[in-house]
Design an enzyme around this catalytic site. Structure first.
Site, PDB file in Angstrom:
ATOM      1  N   SER A  73       0.831  -1.195   0.000  1.00 39.06           N
ATOM      2  CA  SER A  73       0.000   0.000   0.000  1.00 39.06           C
ATOM      3  C   SER A  73       0.874   1.257   0.000  1.00 39.06           C
ATOM      4  O   SER A  73       1.599   1.493  -0.958  1.00 39.06           O
ATOM      5  CB  SER A  73      -0.959  -0.039   1.195  1.00 39.06           C
ATOM      6  OG  SER A  73      -1.981   0.927   1.062  1.00 39.06           O
ATOM      7  N   ASP A 127      -9.123  -4.848  -5.723  1.00 43.09           N
ATOM      8  CA  ASP A 127      -8.689  -3.960  -4.637  1.00 43.09           C
ATOM      9  C   ASP A 127      -9.851  -3.071  -4.201  1.00 43.09           C
ATOM     10  O   ASP A 127     -10.538  -2.481  -5.029  1.00 43.09           O
ATOM     11  CB  ASP A 127      -7.514  -3.097  -5.102  1.00 43.09           C
ATOM     12  CG  ASP A 127      -6.790  -2.423  -3.956  1.00 43.09           C
ATOM     13  OD1 ASP A 127      -7.463  -1.786  -3.127  1.00 43.09           O
ATOM     14  OD2 ASP A 127      -5.550  -2.522  -3.883  1.00 43.09           O
ATOM     15  N   HIS A 154      -7.543  -5.537  -1.292  1.00 40.97           N
ATOM     16  CA  HIS A 154      -6.310  -4.829  -0.914  1.00 40.97           C
ATOM     17  C   HIS A 154      -5.396  -5.726  -0.088  1.00 40.97           C
ATOM     18  O   HIS A 154      -4.181  -5.684  -0.225  1.00 40.97           O
ATOM     19  CB  HIS A 154      -6.669  -3.563  -0.138  1.00 40.97           C
ATOM     20  CG  HIS A 154      -5.516  -2.622   0.038  1.00 40.97           C
ATOM     21  ND1 HIS A 154      -4.871  -2.040  -1.028  1.00 40.97           N
ATOM     22  CD2 HIS A 154      -4.890  -2.161   1.160  1.00 40.97           C
ATOM     23  CE1 HIS A 154      -3.884  -1.256  -0.575  1.00 40.97           C
ATOM     24  NE2 HIS A 154      -3.889  -1.322   0.734  1.00 40.97           N
TER      25      HIS A 154
END
Length: 821
Positions: A677, A750, A784
């Site tokens: 991330s 995601d 994610h």
């Protein structure tokens, strides 16, 4: 008849097309080779047993131990998914598409240590159990292929049973909760008479349009939003629930009101009122459900509106770091039969507006007639509140945005005219100064309140120190405002307080672990030193004894500008002192307002080493050193801190490598960097702006900040207010400078704000287009965070293979790689 030149041209075009097709097929065959597995020693860890987690009964006499399924098969993720209004719905179950579940449940007596293994249905996928307030019963969901069941258990014998004809709706709101009578449950049902789901038409019935009429409304880059009128219909269909009361002893149902989309529902302590927030049209194509228009009402048990607290519009004009206008943080006061408490902004929700007070807290008792009572006003933004179980105790916390400062006050909610007393004041980023969080208990009515024993309350904290975390239990005197330490984790172990077993905190349950002992639950008494004999409540075996050979230590150092940094150094099993190893630096940058808090240490080296998921710590089993949680502080004024983001992360990375090399454990010519991330964003920037690393792994990141124009992380400025900064920190804009191999990994589904898969796709194309060594792996069905077993195995295969090739066995650097960037 075609001319000769035309015929030749046609022939060449045909051959070119064939060659392109063959090349594409070859590329496809090369790229798509099925899910791969990492080395066997990694697989052995992934397949190890899962240690159960504990839920202590409010009666303090029993524990439910839940054993989760850590890695569901990819088939679970392949279930149908509707991405609507920020939700991910499985239409087959009318629940969340992806969820964590347990596969085994055990009831354990605290008194005699006896255990009852709960008899679950075959193939059970159970949600977290919820105790009734008296601890005599517990309830949990079980998700099947066609719906969500409700099960109820008896803590006296461990028997469980399914409540028949109950089909829960778990798309929005709470699927079930206990009523204060400890017998009845308030549930969200799939409406019994619901029609078939709206069918998609092959022919559009209208254009998809949006419009704004000059109103300012910055919006983050949310995912899974509504896009069409058909999406709106689907969202309304699956999110609509019927509230009902169900008798847990016989399954008898009584419907409450009409079906609606319930964002929340909260039963009053008297068991006669329900505070509901109902979402209504018009829906938004720019925001998830949290911003949708809604009505906040108090219902009786028949569904009749007893009081309307607010009719809130679409929250599409909230400033960056601002709040909505109108009532928010609405709830019941836990110690009164039916008293509403809520907060309202006094600054229009705008953090930049200069006002003497930003918020006020209000209270209104049943029958909800007349004006509300103002409890208090906060100078800065309201950040939270908690009621005590007696004497009107109320703690209120506010947050000063400019300094990132927290203050907590104590007041008497029964005497709102009295001035609140300040008890704690500190930087929100000052982990060393954290006084702890008040311990709560479940009241007989099912609500939680701060546990009080005379003038004392109890506080628990992770206990951050310069040597690492040492969790503690304190008691705090409300009159003298002084704390006394009752328990603190030993410096060579890691032990956290799970629950108090009596009001004077003389007995409590802890979760204990160390570098040589796996986590287990224990019974302690106050005043006993951490090293003294304690009573074990569980005896879970160590699921991964092969990891006990891993060595770790906390390392602190200073970067060039004097800011203190740290990392946890992990060394592989069998490491020989003095050996320089290929090294992985794994990090996630954080912003700070001052160097003092930026240098504070987090985590503990005394915990049992557990490696799960697609963790970078698996590199230890392949002979790497790992610099874990390598701090990358970005220090400065909150308004402009990111102006020097690039310089600061490069400075931090260099300091970390220099320190590890100085210690003799790292070969500075064989160091890789990685992150997930915002850590992926950091990774790409470090490769673009330095030559410190041989290769990088960037997972699920965002690389072009012009695609997140209304801010990212804690950035307060928009792209149009700070265009130079947005361009400067975007590695996409300097992709031509990345001359070290970089592996991009991204979940194709995601769901995180800003990290759309296109970020990795375009970044891959940018690096590839400039001749860089780059690989892109996109993960079908993954969000994610990665969940599927096949996915986890393949990600580790990719990561280990990439660094083995480009870091561990890297050839000497080329002149191009060592050129100054």
């Amino acid at each position: 008849m075609k001319s000769v030149s035309s015929a030749i041209s046609s022939s060449i075009t045909h051959r070119a097309a064939v060659l392109i097709l063959i090349a594409a097929m070859a590329t496809s065959a090369f790229s798509q080779q099925g899910y791969k597995k990492p080395p066997q020693d990694v697989l052995d860890i992934l397949t190890a047993a899962v240690t159960p987690t504990a839920s202590v009964s409010p009666a303090r006499d029993a524990i439910l131990l839940s054993t989760g399924l850590r890695y569901p098969p990819i088939a679970d993720l392949a279930q149908p998914m509707l991405r609507l209004a920020g939700l991910r719905i499985n239409p087959n179950t009318n629940g969340p598409h992806r969820y964590q579940y347990a596969v085994a449940l055990t009831l354990k007596r605290i008194g005699d240590g006896s255990e009852i293994k709960i008899a679950l249905p075959p193939g059970a996928k159970i949600g977290p159990p919820q105790w009734s307030a008296n601890g005599k019963h517990f309830a949990f969901t079980n998700t099947t292929n066609s719906g969500i069941e409700l099960w109820v258990g008896d803590s006296a014998n461990g028997n469980v049973r399914k409540l028949k004809a109950i089909a829960l709706n778990d798309t929005e709101g709470s699927p079930f909760q206990w009523m204060p009578d400890n017998k009845t449950l308030l549930v969200q049902l799939v409406p019994a008479k619901r029609n078939p789901a709206p069918a998609a038409s092959g022919v559009p019935r209208e254009p998809n349009s949006q419009e704004s009429t000059g109103r300012v409304g910055p919006v983050r880059t949310f995912q899974d939003l509504l896009k069409t009128p058909h999406d709106e219909d689907l969202f309304e269909y699956y999110a609509t629930s019927q509230l009902a009361l169900v008798d847990s002893s016989n399954g008898k149902l009584a419907e409450v009101g009409q079906p609606a989309i319930f964002q929340s529902e909260d039963v009053a302590p008297d068991g006669q009122h329900i505070l509901v927030a109902r979402i209504r049209r018009p829906f938004s194509y720019l925001y998830p459900t949290f911003a949708f228009p809604r009505d906040v009402e108090v219902w009786d048990l028949k569904g009749k509106v007893a009081h309307k607290l607010a009719s809130l519009p679409l929250a599409d004009q909230v400033p960056i770091d601002g709040v909505v206008t109108g009532p928010r943080s609405y709830r019941w006061r836990p110690t009164e039969p039916a008293t509403l408490v809520w907060v309202e902004a006094l600054d229009g929700g705008d953090p930049k507006k200069k006002v003497p007070h930003r918020d006020r807290a209000l209270m209104l008792k049943a029958p909800f007639a007349g004006p509300p009572t103002e409890l208090t006003r906060t100078e800065h933004r309201f950040s939270g509140a908690a009621f005590g179980e007696k004497d009107g105790l109320l703690t209120v916390t506010d947050f000063e945005r400019d300094r990132r400062w927290l203050r907590t006050f104590v007041m008497n909610a029964d005497k709102p005219g009295e001035a609140p007393k300040l008890v704690w004041s500190r930087s929100a980023q000052d982990r060393y100064g954290d006084p702890g969080t008040p311990v709560t208990r479940v009241l007989p009515n099912g609500k939680r309140a701060i546990l009080q024993n005379g003038d004392w309350i109890y506080l628990t904290s992770t206990g951050a120190t310069p040597e690492g975390d040492r969790p503690f239990l304190d008691r705090f005197n409300l009159q003298t405002q002084k704390s006394e330490r009752l328990f603190r984790s030993d410096a060579i172990q890691y032990e956290t307080v799970v629950a108090l077993l009596n009001d004077d905190a003389s007995k409590f349950i802890t979760r204990h672990e160390s570098t040589t002992a796996a986590p287990n639950y224990y019974l302690r008494t106050s005043g006993s030193a951490a090293g003294n004999p304690i009573v074990p409540l569980t005896n879970f075996p160590d699921p991964t004894p092969q990891l006990r050979g891993i060595k770790k230590q906390l390392v602190t150092y200073k970067r060039a500008d004097g800011v203190q940094c740290s990392f946890t150094l992990y060394l592989p099993p069998g490491y020989k002192e003095g050996t320089r190893l290929p090294t992985v630096v794994w990090a996630y940058p954080l912003e700070f307002t001052d160097p003092g808090t930026a240098g504070q240490v987090t985590g503990s080296t005394q915990r049992s080493t557990q490696i799960v998921g697609s963790s970078h710590l698996f590199f230890l089993l392949q002979g790497y050193a790992v610099l874990d949680n390598t701090t990358m502080p970005v220090v400065g004024d909150p308004e402009t801190v990111n102006n020097t983001y690039v310089e600061q992360i490069v400075m931090s990375a260099k300091a970390a490598i220099d320190k590890a090399a100085e210690m003799g454990v790292t070969d500075p010519e064989r160091v890789g960097v990685g992150g997930h991330s915002y850590g992926a964003f950091m990774t790409a920037n470090l490769l673009a702006h330095s030559d410190l690393f041989r290769a990088g792994i960037a997972r699920s990141g965002a690389y072009n900040r012009t695609l997140t124009p209304f801010g990212f992380q804690s950035e307060r400025r928009t792209l149009w207010e700070a265009p130079d900064m947005y361009i400067k920190v975007s590695p996409f804009m300097v992709a031509h400078k990345i001359n070290e191999p970089i592996l991009f990994i991204h979940g194709e589904a995601d769901d995180n704000t800003g990290t759309f898969p296109i970020q990795s796709e375009r970044m891959y194309q940018a690096v590839r287009g400039h001749g860089g060594t780059v690989r892109l792996v996109t993960l079908p069905l993954e969000a994610h965070g990665y969940a599927g077993r096949e996915t986890i195995e393949h990600v580790l295969y990719e990561m280990i293979g990439w660094f083995d090739k480009y870091v561990k066995n890297a050839p000497p650097r080329s002149k191009q790689q060592t050129a100054t960037k």
